[in-house]
Design an enzyme around this catalytic site. Structure first.
Site, PDB file in Angstrom:
ATOM      1  N   THR A  66       0.822  -1.214   0.000  1.00 39.63           N
ATOM      2  CA  THR A  66       0.000   0.000   0.000  1.00 39.63           C
ATOM      3  C   THR A  66       0.852   1.259   0.000  1.00 39.63           C
ATOM      4  OG1 THR A  66      -1.852  -1.098   1.069  1.00 39.63           O
ATOM      5  CG2 THR A  66      -1.713   1.278   1.376  1.00 39.63           C
ATOM      6  N   SER A 113       2.108  -7.661  -0.456  1.00 44.31           N
ATOM      7  CA  SER A 113       2.942  -8.530   0.384  1.00 44.31           C
ATOM      8  C   SER A 113       2.565  -9.999   0.227  1.00 44.31           C
ATOM      9  CB  SER A 113       2.830  -8.117   1.848  1.00 44.31           C
ATOM     10  OG  SER A 113       1.486  -8.192   2.295  1.00 44.31           O
ATOM     11  N   THR A 144       1.396  -4.377   4.398  1.00 42.69           N
ATOM     12  CA  THR A 144       1.239  -4.695   5.819  1.00 42.69           C
ATOM     13  C   THR A 144       0.584  -6.062   6.051  1.00 42.69           C
ATOM     14  OG1 THR A 144      -0.888  -3.555   5.894  1.00 42.69           O
ATOM     15  CG2 THR A 144       1.075  -2.268   6.488  1.00 42.69           C
ATOM     16  N   ASP A 145      -0.094  -6.612   5.029  1.00 43.45           N
ATOM     17  CA  ASP A 145      -0.863  -7.840   5.255  1.00 43.45           C
ATOM     18  C   ASP A 145       0.002  -8.973   5.808  1.00 43.45           C
ATOM     19  OD1 ASP A 145      -3.073  -6.540   4.373  1.00 43.45           O
ATOM     20  OD2 ASP A 145      -3.336  -7.687   2.523  1.00 43.45           O
TER      21      ASP A 145
HETATM   22  C1  SIN Z   1      -0.366  -5.553   1.095  1.00 43.47           C
HETATM   23  O1  SIN Z   1      -0.107  -6.153   2.137  1.00 43.47           O
HETATM   24  O2  SIN Z   1       0.413  -5.576   0.140  1.00 43.47           O
HETATM   25  C2  SIN Z   1      -1.605  -4.738   0.949  1.00 43.47           C
HETATM   26  C3  SIN Z   1      -2.014  -4.097   2.208  1.00 43.47           C
HETATM   27  C4  SIN Z   1      -1.022  -3.120   2.757  1.00 43.47           C
HETATM   28  O3  SIN Z   1       0.027  -2.843   2.226  1.00 43.47           O
HETATM   29  O4  SIN Z   1      -1.339  -2.553   3.808  1.00 43.47           O
END
Ligand code: SIN
Length: 411
Positions: A66, A113, A144-145
């Site tokens: 993100t 991710s 973050t995932d």
């Molecule tokens: C991801 O994990 O790539 C999408 C969500 C995020 O980055 O918060």
């Protein structure tokens, strides 16, 4: 303290290293989503800026997420394309970096991710260690995932004790009120400070610094999503002040004397995991899956995984690690077939102890973290006893530094 006095405090803390480009050229570009990693086809793009000798060098290894997302509109907080913008362009938009560190970037990949394979994480870990040969610290940006998994993979495998800081964002780069720019800046400040050297990989988001081993994502949308349920944060970044309030067990182990004096060599011996990826092929990292227990859960998934050649299974049990009767019977069958198990709790915090034979307690690790540790223990060992020994040591990571402390006389 003023901005400039804080910058002065950062200056000279870590000796300058340059020439990251040569080392970074050796790193592979990961394959497409879900596809097995391929031999290097393309040299990843690295950017080396002009160096200021007074500043530490920080390499940003970018993987997307993100943070690198482009939104539909400046207010579409949840409608955006993750892994779109290039780190080189993002860094050019962050003010005052040249007062904190000499910042280089390596565009390792650019996707969500969850799209990274384990084989690509193997390449990422080698890329981080490679960057640390010429940099004083590394920042890894990811979605973050699965950040807690990517970060813990690095924590278990990076061989350098220099600072590794993983960060990302809950809002894409291009919306109003995005956390992306501040998280990137504060992660670089954290790495440049040198204050998390020997901590293993730390996660910096929302100004807070966590031990990646203990942290978990707790909310799908909120910016304070990362929490460390049992132990709390290690510290925080306020303006340019990196304030460390406690050390993780990983860093405290540096002070364990084990009958020796604390030298750098002995500290490294205490600190390093046995999981040096340069000694194995990425194909040696085995499949490990997670079974989530529930009321009267069936055991068919466990049977199927065992039949499919999965070498390890982590159970996320109820309470102190309990699984249903059917799952327990399937586990017994799988153990007979040579599968090894780690027990965790689905409660979100607390520890799991006990277990015997090929069923290991994961202590305070959550299921995704235990999965990665079991993967490493299986890859680097043969036989239940050896796998158990490595798994249990790193799952129940603690430090006993009493012998390094001054003795207290009772008068
Ligand atoms: C991801 O994990 O790539 C999408 C969500 C995020 O980055 O918060």
């Amino acid at each position: 303290m003023s901005f400039h006095r804080n910058v002065a405090a950062l200056r000279g803390r870590v000796p300058l290293a340059v020439a990251a480009a040569v080392a970074l050229m050796l790193v592979f570009l990961p394959g497409a989503d879900g596809a097995p990693a391929q031999p290097p086809q393309t040299v990843p793009k690295s950017v080396v800026r002009a160096a200021d000798d007074a500043l530490p060098t920080v390499t940003v290894v970018a993987t997307g997420g993100t943070m690198a997302g482009r939104s539909d509109t400046p207010t579409s907080f949840q409608r955006y394309r993750a892994g779109t913008l290039l780190m080189e362009d993002m860094l050019a938009e962050v003010p005052n970096l040249d007062e904190v560190a000499n910042v280089n970037s390596l565009q390792f990949g650019n996707k969500g991710s969850g799209g990274y394979t384990i084989a690509e994480l193997y390449d990422l870990s080698l890329a981080v260690d490679n960057a640390l040969k010429t940099s004083d610290g590394v920042v890894v940006t990811t979605g973050t995932d699965t950040m807690e998994e990517i970060g813990y993979f690095l924590d278990l495998t990076v061989q350098s004790p220099k600072p590794v800081v993983i960060t990302g964002a809950m809002r894409p780069w291009t919306v109003i009120g995005s956390d992306a720019q501040a998280n990137l800046f504060n992660a670089i400040v954290t790495a440049a400070s040198g204050k998390t050297a020997w901590f293993g990989t730390v996660l910096m988001l929302n100004d807070e610094i966590h031990a990646v081993r203990d942290v978990t994502k707790t909310s799908s949308y909120r910016m304070d999503t990362f929490q460390t349920p049992e132990f709390g944060i290690l510290g925080y970044v306020d303006d340019l002040k990196v304030r460390i309030m406690r050390m993780p067990a990983r860093a405290l182990r540096v002070f364990e004397t084990r009958g020796r004096v604390v030298t750098t060599a002995n500290a490294l011996r205490n600190w390093r995991t046995p999981f040096d990826l340069t000694t194995i092929e990425k194909a040696e990292l085995p499949r490990v899956e997670i079974f989530y227990n529930a009321q009267e859960a069936g055991g068919e998934a466990i049977d199927a995984w065992a039949a499919a050649g999965v070498e390890g299974i982590v159970t996320a049990g109820t309470g102190a690690g309990g699984i249903s009767g059917a799952a327990s019977q399937a586990r017994n069958r799988a153990v007979q077939a040579g599968v090894m198990f780690a027990s965790t709790t689905r409660t979100g915090s607390g520890s799991v102890y006990g277990g015997s034979g090929a069923v290991f307690p994961a202590d305070s690790l959550n299921a995704p973290h235990a999965r990665l540790l079991l993967m490493m223990a299986l890859a680097f060992n043969d036989g239940v006893d050896e796998v158990r020994a490595d798994f249990v040591e790193w799952a129940s990571l603690q430090a006993d530094i009493t012998s390094a402390l001054p003795s207290l006389q009772t008068s």
